[in-house]
Design a protein around this motif. Structure first.
Motif, PDB file in Angstrom:
ATOM      1  N   GLU A  36       0.835  -1.197   0.000  1.00 52.09           N
ATOM      2  CA  GLU A  36       0.000   0.000   0.000  1.00 52.09           C
ATOM      3  C   GLU A  36       0.869   1.246   0.000  1.00 52.09           C
ATOM      4  O   GLU A  36       0.458   2.291  -0.478  1.00 52.09           O
ATOM      5  CB  GLU A  36      -0.948   0.000   1.196  1.00 52.09           C
ATOM      6  N   GLU A  37       2.086   1.120   0.509  1.00 60.06           N
ATOM      7  CA  GLU A  37       3.017   2.242   0.518  1.00 60.06           C
ATOM      8  C   GLU A  37       3.717   2.411  -0.836  1.00 60.06           C
ATOM      9  O   GLU A  37       4.330   3.440  -1.089  1.00 60.06           O
ATOM     10  CB  GLU A  37       4.059   2.046   1.614  1.00 60.06           C
ATOM     11  N   ALA A  38       3.659   1.391  -1.670  1.00 61.30           N
ATOM     12  CA  ALA A  38       4.325   1.443  -2.974  1.00 61.30           C
ATOM     13  C   ALA A  38       3.453   2.207  -3.975  1.00 61.30           C
ATOM     14  O   ALA A  38       2.265   2.433  -3.751  1.00 61.30           O
ATOM     15  CB  ALA A  38       4.577   0.024  -3.484  1.00 61.30           C
ATOM     16  N   GLY A  39       4.039   2.567  -5.095  1.00 62.63           N
ATOM     17  CA  GLY A  39       3.308   3.263  -6.142  1.00 62.63           C
ATOM     18  C   GLY A  39       2.299   2.359  -6.829  1.00 62.63           C
ATOM     19  O   GLY A  39       2.362   1.128  -6.736  1.00 62.63           O
ATOM     20  N   GLU A  40       1.370   2.969  -7.555  1.00 63.53           N
ATOM     21  CA  GLU A  40       0.309   2.208  -8.222  1.00 63.53           C
ATOM     22  C   GLU A  40       0.863   1.214  -9.235  1.00 63.53           C
ATOM     23  O   GLU A  40       0.403   0.073  -9.311  1.00 63.53           O
ATOM     24  CB  GLU A  40      -0.675   3.156  -8.904  1.00 63.53           C
ATOM     25  N   ASN A  41       1.870   1.598 -10.000  1.00 59.49           N
ATOM     26  CA  ASN A  41       2.454   0.700 -10.998  1.00 59.49           C
ATOM     27  C   ASN A  41       3.040  -0.543 -10.335  1.00 59.49           C
ATOM     28  O   ASN A  41       2.829  -1.666 -10.781  1.00 59.49           O
ATOM     29  CB  ASN A  41       3.525   1.432 -11.817  1.00 59.49           C
ATOM     30  N   VAL A  42       3.752  -0.328  -9.231  1.00 66.39           N
ATOM     31  CA  VAL A  42       4.344  -1.455  -8.500  1.00 66.39           C
ATOM     32  C   VAL A  42       3.237  -2.342  -7.934  1.00 66.39           C
ATOM     33  O   VAL A  42       3.308  -3.569  -8.020  1.00 66.39           O
ATOM     34  CB  VAL A  42       5.270  -0.950  -7.369  1.00 66.39           C
ATOM     35  N   ARG A  43       2.207  -1.732  -7.389  1.00 59.52           N
ATOM     36  CA  ARG A  43       1.100  -2.517  -6.832  1.00 59.52           C
ATOM     37  C   ARG A  43       0.431  -3.359  -7.909  1.00 59.52           C
ATOM     38  O   ARG A  43       0.127  -4.530  -7.690  1.00 59.52           O
ATOM     39  CB  ARG A  43       0.069  -1.605  -6.176  1.00 59.52           C
ATOM     40  N   ASN A  44       0.205  -2.766  -9.086  1.00 65.95           N
ATOM     41  CA  ASN A  44      -0.431  -3.505 -10.172  1.00 65.95           C
ATOM     42  C   ASN A  44       0.440  -4.670 -10.643  1.00 65.95           C
ATOM     43  O   ASN A  44      -0.058  -5.764 -10.891  1.00 65.95           O
ATOM     44  CB  ASN A  44      -0.735  -2.575 -11.352  1.00 65.95           C
ATOM     45  N   GLN A  45       1.742  -4.427 -10.763  1.00 67.66           N
ATOM     46  CA  GLN A  45       2.648  -5.508 -11.163  1.00 67.66           C
ATOM     47  C   GLN A  45       2.658  -6.607 -10.110  1.00 67.66           C
ATOM     48  O   GLN A  45       2.620  -7.792 -10.435  1.00 67.66           O
ATOM     49  CB  GLN A  45       4.059  -4.966 -11.378  1.00 67.66           C
ATOM     50  N   TRP A  46       2.742  -6.213  -8.847  1.00 69.33           N
ATOM     51  CA  TRP A  46       2.759  -7.206  -7.776  1.00 69.33           C
ATOM     52  C   TRP A  46       1.472  -8.003  -7.755  1.00 69.33           C
ATOM     53  O   TRP A  46       1.484  -9.218  -7.576  1.00 69.33           O
ATOM     54  CB  TRP A  46       2.984  -6.533  -6.420  1.00 69.33           C
ATOM     55  N   GLN A  47       0.337  -7.350  -7.936  1.00 66.17           N
ATOM     56  CA  GLN A  47      -0.948  -8.052  -7.921  1.00 66.17           C
ATOM     57  C   GLN A  47      -1.030  -9.056  -9.062  1.00 66.17           C
ATOM     58  O   GLN A  47      -1.521 -10.166  -8.862  1.00 66.17           O
ATOM     59  CB  GLN A  47      -2.106  -7.057  -7.996  1.00 66.17           C
ATOM     60  N   ALA A  48      -0.542  -8.699 -10.239  1.00 61.67           N
ATOM     61  CA  ALA A  48      -0.543  -9.639 -11.363  1.00 61.67           C
ATOM     62  C   ALA A  48       0.325 -10.851 -11.038  1.00 61.67           C
ATOM     63  O   ALA A  48      -0.063 -11.997 -11.307  1.00 61.67           O
ATOM     64  CB  ALA A  48      -0.042  -8.945 -12.633  1.00 61.67           C
ATOM     65  N   MET A  49       1.490 -10.610 -10.446  1.00 58.84           N
ATOM     66  CA  MET A  49       2.367 -11.713 -10.073  1.00 58.84           C
ATOM     67  C   MET A  49       1.710 -12.561  -8.981  1.00 58.84           C
ATOM     68  O   MET A  49       1.731 -13.796  -9.045  1.00 58.84           O
ATOM     69  CB  MET A  49       3.717 -11.188  -9.579  1.00 58.84           C
ATOM     70  N   GLN A  50       1.131 -11.924  -7.998  1.00 56.54           N
ATOM     71  CA  GLN A  50       0.464 -12.649  -6.914  1.00 56.54           C
ATOM     72  C   GLN A  50      -0.659 -13.523  -7.463  1.00 56.54           C
ATOM     73  O   GLN A  50      -0.806 -14.677  -7.057  1.00 56.54           O
ATOM     74  CB  GLN A  50      -0.083 -11.663  -5.881  1.00 56.54           C
ATOM     75  N   ASN A  51      -1.451 -12.998  -8.379  1.00 55.12           N
ATOM     76  CA  ASN A  51      -2.534 -13.776  -8.977  1.00 55.12           C
ATOM     77  C   ASN A  51      -1.989 -14.995  -9.711  1.00 55.12           C
ATOM     78  O   ASN A  51      -2.555 -16.088  -9.617  1.00 55.12           O
ATOM     79  CB  ASN A  51      -3.362 -12.913  -9.929  1.00 55.12           C
ATOM     80  N   ALA A  52      -0.893 -14.813 -10.453  1.00 62.87           N
ATOM     81  CA  ALA A  52      -0.283 -15.935 -11.172  1.00 62.87           C
ATOM     82  C   ALA A  52       0.213 -17.002 -10.203  1.00 62.87           C
ATOM     83  O   ALA A  52       0.009 -18.203 -10.432  1.00 62.87           O
ATOM     84  CB  ALA A  52       0.865 -15.437 -12.053  1.00 62.87           C
ATOM     85  N   TRP A  53       0.852 -16.576  -9.103  1.00 61.16           N
ATOM     86  CA  TRP A  53       1.325 -17.533  -8.096  1.00 61.16           C
ATOM     87  C   TRP A  53       0.150 -18.293  -7.502  1.00 61.16           C
ATOM     88  O   TRP A  53       0.214 -19.521  -7.325  1.00 61.16           O
ATOM     89  CB  TRP A  53       2.077 -16.813  -6.970  1.00 61.16           C
ATOM     90  N   GLU A  54      -0.902 -17.592  -7.154  1.00 60.15           N
ATOM     91  CA  GLU A  54      -2.056 -18.231  -6.525  1.00 60.15           C
ATOM     92  C   GLU A  54      -2.737 -19.206  -7.470  1.00 60.15           C
ATOM     93  O   GLU A  54      -3.160 -20.290  -7.050  1.00 60.15           O
ATOM     94  CB  GLU A  54      -3.030 -17.184  -6.010  1.00 60.15           C
ATOM     95  N   GLU A  55      -2.846 -18.849  -8.748  1.00 59.50           N
ATOM     96  CA  GLU A  55      -3.422 -19.771  -9.738  1.00 59.50           C
ATOM     97  C   GLU A  55      -2.576 -21.032  -9.853  1.00 59.50           C
ATOM     98  O   GLU A  55      -3.106 -22.146  -9.883  1.00 59.50           O
ATOM     99  CB  GLU A  55      -3.528 -19.087 -11.106  1.00 59.50           C
ATOM    100  N   GLN A  56      -1.265 -20.864  -9.912  1.00 56.87           N
ATOM    101  CA  GLN A  56      -0.373 -22.015 -10.012  1.00 56.87           C
ATOM    102  C   GLN A  56      -0.458 -22.875  -8.759  1.00 56.87           C
ATOM    103  O   GLN A  56      -0.507 -24.099  -8.841  1.00 56.87           O
ATOM    104  CB  GLN A  56       1.070 -21.549 -10.248  1.00 56.87           C
ATOM    105  N   PHE A  57      -0.479 -22.249  -7.604  1.00 55.83           N
ATOM    106  CA  PHE A  57      -0.586 -23.002  -6.354  1.00 55.83           C
ATOM    107  C   PHE A  57      -1.888 -23.788  -6.316  1.00 55.83           C
ATOM    108  O   PHE A  57      -1.913 -24.946  -5.897  1.00 55.83           O
ATOM    109  CB  PHE A  57      -0.492 -22.067  -5.141  1.00 55.83           C
ATOM    110  N   GLU A  58      -2.981 -23.181  -6.744  1.00 51.71           N
ATOM    111  CA  GLU A  58      -4.273 -23.862  -6.740  1.00 51.71           C
ATOM    112  C   GLU A  58      -4.244 -25.078  -7.668  1.00 51.71           C
ATOM    113  O   GLU A  58      -4.781 -26.142  -7.321  1.00 51.71           O
ATOM    114  CB  GLU A  58      -5.392 -22.899  -7.150  1.00 51.71           C
ATOM    115  N   LYS A  59      -3.606 -24.954  -8.816  1.00 49.95           N
ATOM    116  CA  LYS A  59      -3.476 -26.105  -9.726  1.00 49.95           C
ATOM    117  C   LYS A  59      -2.682 -27.226  -9.072  1.00 49.95           C
ATOM    118  O   LYS A  59      -3.051 -28.406  -9.168  1.00 49.95           O
ATOM    119  CB  LYS A  59      -2.797 -25.682 -11.037  1.00 49.95           C
TER     120      LYS A  59
END
Length: 152
Positions: A62-85
């Motif tokens: 939340e302290e990071a910039g919007e671009n960093v947050r968006n990139q991190w969220q995309a990476m987090q979503n990919a990790w979570e999808e892979q973990f769920e598989k």
């Protein structure tokens, strides 16, 4: 919470897990029912620890910039999808092992596989912390040296 603190927490959780596994293996034959209850309790507290870690990560980003947050969220979503598989595939394999009568062997192999995966993630976390430390030391807006740069 600093990245180094997060990494320390991850390492401490791994040490705690290894200690508990050793204790569980020692007591398995004599107290099977009690050990199953302990394992379930540990899983419940693991979920609580994960929730706490997620809150800490959320605060950090939340302290990071919007671009960093968006990139991190995309990476987090990919990790979570892979973990769920991986989790779903593990459940399929567990059901097959249960039917074939090989559940104890499967469970031990699965645990070893997950520990190996966690170790790989710890290595990745260490590399990320090193890259973040280097980037921070070079100042904002400057790319760190390393993979993907001309300086590497």
């Amino acid at each position: 919470m600093k990245l180094s603190d997060m990494f320390s927490t991850l390492a401490e959780n791994a040490r705690t897990y290894e200690k508990r596994v050793a204790e569980w293996q020692d007591d398995l034959n004599s107290r099977n029912d009690e050990m199953l209850a302990s394992a379930r309790k540990w899983q419940e507290t693991a979920l609580q620890r994960q929730d706490e870690m997620n809150r800490q990560f959320k605060g950090y980003f939340e302290e990071a910039g919007e671009n960093v947050r968006n990139q991190w969220q995309a990476m987090q979503n990919a990790w979570e999808e892979q973990f769920e598989k991986i989790r779903e595939k593990g459940e399929e394999m567990r059901a097959a092992a249960l039917k074939s009568g090989h559940l104890p062997e499967w469970a031990e192999a699965y645990a070893a596989q997950m520990v190996g995966f966690a170790q790989k993630m710890q290595d990745e976390a260490a590399n990320a912390i090193a890259a973040a430390t280097e980037a921070k030391s070079q100042g904002q807006g400057k790319a760190p040296r390393g993979k993907g740069t001309k300086d590497a």
